[in-house]
Design a protein around this motif. Structure first.
Motif, PDB file in Angstrom:
ATOM      1  N   SER A  62       0.827  -1.224   0.000  1.00 50.25           N
ATOM      2  CA  SER A  62       0.000   0.000   0.000  1.00 50.25           C
ATOM      3  C   SER A  62       0.852   1.261   0.000  1.00 50.25           C
ATOM      4  CB  SER A  62      -0.893   0.044   1.255  1.00 50.25           C
ATOM      5  OG  SER A  62      -1.749  -1.041   1.303  1.00 50.25           O
ATOM      6  N   THR A  76      -1.546  -6.446  -5.932  1.00 50.51           N
ATOM      7  CA  THR A  76      -1.412  -5.090  -5.407  1.00 50.51           C
ATOM      8  C   THR A  76      -2.307  -4.838  -4.202  1.00 50.51           C
ATOM      9  OG1 THR A  76      -1.404  -2.729  -5.981  1.00 50.51           O
ATOM     10  CG2 THR A  76      -3.139  -4.070  -6.977  1.00 50.51           C
ATOM     11  N   SER A  77      -1.743  -4.157  -3.219  1.00 50.30           N
ATOM     12  CA  SER A  77      -2.524  -3.606  -2.111  1.00 50.30           C
ATOM     13  C   SER A  77      -2.853  -2.163  -2.489  1.00 50.30           C
ATOM     14  CB  SER A  77      -1.698  -3.627  -0.827  1.00 50.30           C
ATOM     15  OG  SER A  77      -1.341  -4.933  -0.493  1.00 50.30           O
ATOM     16  N   ALA A 110      -6.076  -0.646  -1.954  1.00 53.19           N
ATOM     17  CA  ALA A 110      -7.501  -0.311  -2.047  1.00 53.19           C
ATOM     18  C   ALA A 110      -7.990   0.410  -0.798  1.00 53.19           C
ATOM     19  CB  ALA A 110      -8.311  -1.584  -2.292  1.00 53.19           C
ATOM     20  N   VAL A 111      -7.637  -0.103   0.364  1.00 52.62           N
ATOM     21  CA  VAL A 111      -8.102   0.524   1.610  1.00 52.62           C
ATOM     22  C   VAL A 111      -7.498   1.932   1.731  1.00 52.62           C
ATOM     23  CG1 VAL A 111      -8.104   0.381   4.136  1.00 52.62           C
ATOM     24  CG2 VAL A 111      -8.388  -1.704   2.780  1.00 52.62           C
ATOM     25  N   ALA A 112      -6.201   2.040   1.436  1.00 52.14           N
ATOM     26  CA  ALA A 112      -5.529   3.342   1.553  1.00 52.14           C
ATOM     27  C   ALA A 112      -6.173   4.380   0.630  1.00 52.14           C
ATOM     28  CB  ALA A 112      -4.040   3.192   1.239  1.00 52.14           C
ATOM     29  N   ASN A 126      -5.956  -8.577  -6.170  1.00 51.44           N
ATOM     30  CA  ASN A 126      -6.027  -8.086  -4.790  1.00 51.44           C
ATOM     31  C   ASN A 126      -6.931  -9.030  -4.027  1.00 51.44           C
ATOM     32  OD1 ASN A 126      -5.785  -6.556  -2.448  1.00 51.44           O
ATOM     33  ND2 ASN A 126      -6.636  -4.679  -3.326  1.00 51.44           N
ATOM     34  N   GLU A 127      -6.913  -8.898  -2.720  1.00 53.25           N
ATOM     35  CA  GLU A 127      -7.868  -9.676  -1.944  1.00 53.25           C
ATOM     36  C   GLU A 127      -9.244  -9.047  -2.122  1.00 53.25           C
ATOM     37  OE1 GLU A 127      -6.924 -10.274   2.175  1.00 53.25           O
ATOM     38  OE2 GLU A 127      -8.520 -11.760   2.364  1.00 53.25           O
ATOM     39  N   ASP A 184     -11.557  -7.678  -0.460  1.00 55.79           N
ATOM     40  CA  ASP A 184     -11.663  -7.188   0.920  1.00 55.79           C
ATOM     41  C   ASP A 184     -13.109  -7.061   1.408  1.00 55.79           C
ATOM     42  OD1 ASP A 184      -8.877  -6.783   1.539  1.00 55.79           O
ATOM     43  OD2 ASP A 184      -8.905  -5.114   0.142  1.00 55.79           O
ATOM     44  N   GLY A 187      -5.396 -11.990   5.640  1.00 55.15           N
ATOM     45  CA  GLY A 187      -4.626 -11.220   6.609  1.00 55.15           C
ATOM     46  C   GLY A 187      -3.683 -10.259   5.951  1.00 55.15           C
ATOM     47  N   ASP A 188      -3.165 -10.596   4.843  1.00 55.50           N
ATOM     48  CA  ASP A 188      -2.266  -9.669   4.187  1.00 55.50           C
ATOM     49  C   ASP A 188      -1.978 -10.141   2.777  1.00 55.50           C
ATOM     50  OD1 ASP A 188       0.619 -10.952   3.984  1.00 55.50           O
ATOM     51  OD2 ASP A 188      -0.407 -11.704   5.744  1.00 55.50           O
ATOM     52  N   ASN A 189      -1.598  -9.180   1.973  1.00 57.02           N
ATOM     53  CA  ASN A 189      -1.362  -9.509   0.575  1.00 57.02           C
ATOM     54  C   ASN A 189      -0.013 -10.182   0.333  1.00 57.02           C
ATOM     55  OD1 ASN A 189      -3.837  -8.696  -0.248  1.00 57.02           O
ATOM     56  ND2 ASN A 189      -3.137  -6.966  -1.499  1.00 57.02           N
ATOM     57  N   GLY A 228      -1.196  -1.485   5.097  1.00 59.05           N
ATOM     58  CA  GLY A 228      -1.305  -2.917   4.857  1.00 59.05           C
ATOM     59  C   GLY A 228      -1.236  -3.567   6.236  1.00 59.05           C
ATOM     60  N   SER A 229      -1.456  -4.875   6.280  1.00 60.60           N
ATOM     61  CA  SER A 229      -1.382  -5.519   7.578  1.00 60.60           C
ATOM     62  C   SER A 229      -0.075  -6.296   7.688  1.00 60.60           C
ATOM     63  CB  SER A 229      -2.585  -6.444   7.764  1.00 60.60           C
ATOM     64  OG  SER A 229      -2.709  -7.263   6.636  1.00 60.60           O
ATOM     65  N   GLY A 230       0.839  -6.045   6.742  1.00 57.62           N
ATOM     66  CA  GLY A 230       2.039  -6.875   6.602  1.00 57.62           C
ATOM     67  C   GLY A 230       3.138  -6.615   7.598  1.00 57.62           C
TER      68      GLY A 230
HETATM   69  N1  GLU Z   1      -6.164  -5.734   0.398  1.00 54.76           N
HETATM   70  C1  GLU Z   1      -5.738  -4.575   1.125  1.00 54.76           C
HETATM   71  C2  GLU Z   1      -5.838  -3.330   0.251  1.00 54.76           C
HETATM   72  O1  GLU Z   1      -5.895  -3.424  -0.946  1.00 54.76           O
HETATM   73  C3  GLU Z   1      -4.295  -4.664   1.571  1.00 54.76           C
HETATM   74  C4  GLU Z   1      -3.983  -5.770   2.521  1.00 54.76           C
HETATM   75  C5  GLU Z   1      -2.498  -5.799   2.840  1.00 54.76           C
HETATM   76  O2  GLU Z   1      -1.704  -5.154   2.187  1.00 54.76           O
HETATM   77  O3  GLU Z   1      -2.144  -6.505   3.750  1.00 54.76           O
HETATM   78  O4  GLU Z   1      -5.800  -2.253   0.774  1.00 54.76           O
END
Ligand code: GLU
Length: 274
Positions: free
Chosen positions: A13, A50-51, A53-55, A135-136, A138, A148-150, A211-213
């Motif tokens: 992210s 890719t992360s 989306a939340v950001a 992506n996950e 979400d 939990g994380d990408n 991210g949750s990483g």
């Molecule tokens: N799927 C989440 C996003 O796109 C990120 C999750 C992560 O990076 O751990 O924001």
């Protein structure tokens, strides 16, 4: 890197998004896509996880991500995912490539039928010049079902797609003997052949803000990918042309599995469920 036939590039992210403004880091993305296009030109295939989306969706909730409730994060991801894909699509289009969005959950990757479907879909996308961007999913992930994380998702994608190399681009140069923020004398570990308890201790506990990483999930991802015979590299991604930088010797940590993916494929017929 040159010898990898199929590569997974995982973007954190904080690499693709400007966390303060909630905008895509457009000029940076251009340079990443130029790198990706170069790989395709020399006969290699690239799948992006890719992360971001939340950001990118978080500003709609006018709070910082960490303080969003789970359902707000899920809604933020639904908004941000569209913006994220549009940015990738525009960049790829400039080079004559299409984009295929694939959203996965842990339930999908734990289900053999879904894995096989995903593998076929990825193959078809690559065949028609559409770069898979994953992506996950979400909005539908529940805390219990959440990957939990990408980082981990990217490792599972590496298994599913039978990739030879997983590149984890984040905001750190690689694995250090200690957290370099705490100790400026910490040294980077250039190569890991076995993830020992000592290596795990070095990873510490430092999740990113969006991210949750953090290094712990990167090590988990490295272990999953290595078990499938896939090489892994962790490197700093937020510089221009991040893939070229790794090739040109930028600091990074490489994880080399005992058996190559091909040797592994000969020994194991199906993807193990982890
Ligand atoms: N799927 C989440 C996003 O796109 C990120 C999750 C992560 O990076 O751990 O924001």
């Amino acid at each position: 890197m040159l010898s990898a036939r199929r590569l997974i590039v995982k973007i954190g992210s904080a690499v693709v998004a400007d966390i303060e403004t909630g905008e895509v880091r457009g000029p940076w993305l251009e340079t990443l896509i130029e790198d990706v296009v170069r790989f395709f030109a020399r006969g290699q295939q690239v799948i992006i996880v890719t992360s971001g989306a939340v950001a990118l969706g978080s500003p709609h909730f006018k709070q910082l991500d960490r303080s969003l409730r789970n359902e707000q994060k899920q809604a933020a991801a639904a908004i941000g995912q569209i913006r994220l894909m549009l940015a990738y699509e525009q960049s790829l289009k400039r080079h004559g490539f299409g984009l295929g969005q694939v959203l996965l959950t842990s339930a999908d990757v734990d289900n053999q039928r879904c894995r096989l479907n995903a593998r076929s879909a990825l193959q078809q996308l690559l065949k028609v010049g559409a770069v898979p961007v994953i992506n996950e999913n979400d909005a539908t992930a529940t805390p219990e079902m959440c990957l939990g994380d990408n980082d981990r998702l990217a490792a599972r994608v590496a298994q599913i797609a039978k990739a030879d190399l997983l590149i984890l681009l984040s905001d750190v140069d690689g694995l250090f003997t200690e957290d370099p923020h705490d100790n400026p004398l910490a040294r980077i570990i250039p190569e890991v052949r076995c993830i020992t308890p000592e290596i795990e201790t070095m990873a510490g506990l430092s999740p990113g803000r969006y991210g949750s990483g953090g290094m712990v999930t990167k090590l988990m991802a490295a272990r999953i990918a290595m078990d499938a015979g896939c090489n892994v590299v962790i490197a700093k991604g937020n510089k221009s042309y991040p893939l070229a930088a790794i090739e040109n010797g930028a600091p990074s940590t490489w994880f080399i599995p005992l058996a190559t993916r091909q040797q592994h494929a000969e020994a194991v017929e199906e993807i193990p469920v982890v």
